[in-house]
Design a protein around this motif. Sequence first.
Motif, PDB file in Angstrom:
ATOM      1  N   LYS A 134       0.840  -1.187   0.000  1.00  0.00           N
ATOM      2  CA  LYS A 134       0.000   0.000   0.000  1.00  0.00           C
ATOM      3  C   LYS A 134       0.882   1.247   0.000  1.00  0.00           C
ATOM      4  CE  LYS A 134      -3.759   2.191   2.516  1.00  0.00           C
ATOM      5  NZ  LYS A 134      -4.629   2.129   3.681  1.00  0.00           N
ATOM      6  N   GLU A 135       0.586   2.157  -0.950  1.00  0.00           N
ATOM      7  CA  GLU A 135       1.277   3.441  -1.095  1.00  0.00           C
ATOM      8  C   GLU A 135       2.744   3.315  -1.501  1.00  0.00           C
ATOM      9  OE1 GLU A 135       0.525   5.697   2.463  1.00  0.00           O
ATOM     10  OE2 GLU A 135      -1.632   5.758   2.069  1.00  0.00           O
ATOM     11  N   THR A 136       3.171   2.156  -1.967  1.00  0.00           N
ATOM     12  CA  THR A 136       4.556   1.978  -2.426  1.00  0.00           C
ATOM     13  C   THR A 136       4.752   2.717  -3.735  1.00  0.00           C
ATOM     14  OG1 THR A 136       4.737  -0.157  -1.338  1.00  0.00           O
ATOM     15  CG2 THR A 136       6.279   0.266  -3.134  1.00  0.00           C
ATOM     16  N   GLN A 137       5.907   3.341  -3.892  1.00  0.00           N
ATOM     17  CA  GLN A 137       6.215   4.079  -5.112  1.00  0.00           C
ATOM     18  C   GLN A 137       7.296   3.351  -5.907  1.00  0.00           C
ATOM     19  OE1 GLN A 137       5.964   8.176  -4.988  1.00  0.00           O
ATOM     20  NE2 GLN A 137       6.784   8.465  -7.024  1.00  0.00           N
ATOM     21  N   PHE A 138       6.990   3.115  -7.183  1.00  0.00           N
ATOM     22  CA  PHE A 138       7.922   2.551  -8.150  1.00  0.00           C
ATOM     23  C   PHE A 138       8.137   3.636  -9.202  1.00  0.00           C
ATOM     24  CE2 PHE A 138       5.433  -0.917  -6.398  1.00  0.00           C
ATOM     25  CZ  PHE A 138       6.348  -1.940  -6.188  1.00  0.00           C
ATOM     26  N   THR A 139       9.342   4.168  -9.321  1.00  0.00           N
ATOM     27  CA  THR A 139       9.608   5.253 -10.260  1.00  0.00           C
ATOM     28  C   THR A 139      10.666   4.834 -11.272  1.00  0.00           C
ATOM     29  OG1 THR A 139       9.112   6.872  -8.532  1.00  0.00           O
ATOM     30  CG2 THR A 139      10.303   7.668 -10.463  1.00  0.00           C
ATOM     31  N   LYS A 140      10.321   4.916 -12.555  1.00  0.00           N
ATOM     32  CA  LYS A 140      11.232   4.602 -13.664  1.00  0.00           C
ATOM     33  C   LYS A 140      11.916   3.248 -13.485  1.00  0.00           C
ATOM     34  CE  LYS A 140      12.014   9.428 -14.472  1.00  0.00           C
ATOM     35  NZ  LYS A 140      12.092  10.152 -15.629  1.00  0.00           N
ATOM     36  N   CYS A 141      11.105   2.236 -13.206  1.00  0.00           N
ATOM     37  CA  CYS A 141      11.639   0.894 -12.959  1.00  0.00           C
ATOM     38  C   CYS A 141      11.293  -0.063 -14.089  1.00  0.00           C
ATOM     39  CB  CYS A 141      11.083   0.332 -11.655  1.00  0.00           C
ATOM     40  SG  CYS A 141      11.652   1.210 -10.185  1.00  0.00           S
ATOM     41  N   SER A 142      12.165  -1.034 -14.300  1.00  0.00           N
ATOM     42  CA  SER A 142      11.859  -2.172 -15.156  1.00  0.00           C
ATOM     43  C   SER A 142      11.253  -3.234 -14.249  1.00  0.00           C
ATOM     44  CB  SER A 142      13.134  -2.697 -15.824  1.00  0.00           C
ATOM     45  OG  SER A 142      12.832  -3.847 -16.585  1.00  0.00           O
ATOM     46  N   ILE A 143       9.984  -3.550 -14.511  1.00  0.00           N
ATOM     47  CA  ILE A 143       9.233  -4.484 -13.658  1.00  0.00           C
ATOM     48  C   ILE A 143       8.684  -5.578 -14.578  1.00  0.00           C
ATOM     49  CG2 ILE A 143       7.394  -4.669 -11.946  1.00  0.00           C
ATOM     50  CD1 ILE A 143       7.674  -1.694 -11.397  1.00  0.00           C
ATOM     51  N   ILE A 144       9.574  -6.281 -15.237  1.00  0.00           N
ATOM     52  CA  ILE A 144       9.203  -7.281 -16.232  1.00  0.00           C
ATOM     53  C   ILE A 144       8.989  -8.638 -15.570  1.00  0.00           C
ATOM     54  CG2 ILE A 144      10.011  -8.526 -18.281  1.00  0.00           C
ATOM     55  CD1 ILE A 144      11.438  -5.894 -19.087  1.00  0.00           C
ATOM     56  N   ALA A 145       7.842  -9.243 -15.864  1.00  0.00           N
ATOM     57  CA  ALA A 145       7.482 -10.582 -15.364  1.00  0.00           C
ATOM     58  C   ALA A 145       7.586 -10.670 -13.843  1.00  0.00           C
ATOM     59  CB  ALA A 145       8.340 -11.654 -16.036  1.00  0.00           C
ATOM     60  N   VAL A 146       7.081  -9.655 -13.175  1.00  0.00           N
ATOM     61  CA  VAL A 146       7.084  -9.616 -11.707  1.00  0.00           C
ATOM     62  C   VAL A 146       5.741 -10.132 -11.193  1.00  0.00           C
ATOM     63  CG1 VAL A 146       7.143  -8.059  -9.706  1.00  0.00           C
ATOM     64  CG2 VAL A 146       8.816  -7.817 -11.547  1.00  0.00           C
ATOM     65  N   ASP A 147       5.767 -10.853 -10.094  1.00  0.00           N
ATOM     66  CA  ASP A 147       4.580 -11.460  -9.507  1.00  0.00           C
ATOM     67  C   ASP A 147       4.010 -10.554  -8.414  1.00  0.00           C
ATOM     68  OD1 ASP A 147       2.676 -12.991  -8.223  1.00  0.00           O
ATOM     69  OD2 ASP A 147       3.918 -14.785  -8.118  1.00  0.00           O
ATOM     70  N   PHE A 148       2.852  -9.938  -8.708  1.00  0.00           N
ATOM     71  CA  PHE A 148       2.113  -9.140  -7.733  1.00  0.00           C
ATOM     72  C   PHE A 148       0.813  -9.835  -7.328  1.00  0.00           C
ATOM     73  CE2 PHE A 148       4.486  -5.692  -9.943  1.00  0.00           C
ATOM     74  CZ  PHE A 148       5.075  -5.086  -8.848  1.00  0.00           C
ATOM     75  N   MET A 149       0.709 -11.142  -7.533  1.00  0.00           N
ATOM     76  CA  MET A 149      -0.528 -11.855  -7.238  1.00  0.00           C
ATOM     77  C   MET A 149      -0.900 -11.706  -5.763  1.00  0.00           C
ATOM     78  SD  MET A 149      -0.425 -15.264  -9.691  1.00  0.00           S
ATOM     79  CE  MET A 149       0.064 -16.268  -8.362  1.00  0.00           C
ATOM     80  N   ASN A 150      -2.186 -11.416  -5.526  1.00  0.00           N
ATOM     81  CA  ASN A 150      -2.748 -11.277  -4.181  1.00  0.00           C
ATOM     82  C   ASN A 150      -2.066 -10.191  -3.349  1.00  0.00           C
ATOM     83  OD1 ASN A 150      -4.566 -13.426  -4.659  1.00  0.00           O
ATOM     84  ND2 ASN A 150      -2.918 -14.862  -4.252  1.00  0.00           N
ATOM     85  N   THR A 151      -1.468  -9.224  -3.999  1.00  0.00           N
ATOM     86  CA  THR A 151      -0.761  -8.145  -3.323  1.00  0.00           C
ATOM     87  C   THR A 151      -1.692  -6.953  -3.107  1.00  0.00           C
ATOM     88  OG1 THR A 151       1.311  -8.833  -4.338  1.00  0.00           O
ATOM     89  CG2 THR A 151       1.234  -6.592  -3.513  1.00  0.00           C
TER      90      THR A 151
END
Length: 189
Positions: free
Chosen positions: A108-125
Amino acid sequence: MASYTYDNQFTDILYSEHALNHQEFEYCTFTNCNFSQCTFVAVTFIDCTFINCFFTSAKINHVALRNVIFEHCEIKDVNFAMCDPFIFTIGFNNCILDFSKFYNLNLKETQFTKCSIIAVDFMNTNLTHAIFDDCDLYKSEFSGANADHTDFKTSYNYSIDPKKTKLKKTLFSKNEVKGLLYQYDLIIE
């Protein structure tokens, strides 16, 4: 007994597999450090910053990340789901997070700025009020995630199934809305 380090700078260190186990770091900065060979056990980082560090394939089991910032770090294939969920607060700026796992975490409220987020698992997050600012989300998985009020408007390459992800008041750009329709095999021009 765990050792405790407060307000220290660590630079250009290649850490061995068990070098940091059973340690606590508070208000510390790690710059140009390599943690890729580490198998973390019972390590706590409080109000710490990692700058230009490498964590690729590091094992971060039972690690506490409390108000930790990663800047220009390579964090490929890391399983954050094994972290201590108590006061789990992180942020990423210009990082490579490809193939990492965040399932079941509270982001909650996490910031991702200018990131490569390829094939990342956010299931049930829990991603409520998270911000993905100018991030590449190619092949990342959001099934079962709560992305209510999440900001994706400057990010791209996402494929999010609205039937499997909570998206109330979630922000998207018009140009990338096709990422919500991928499962229908439509041609959008």
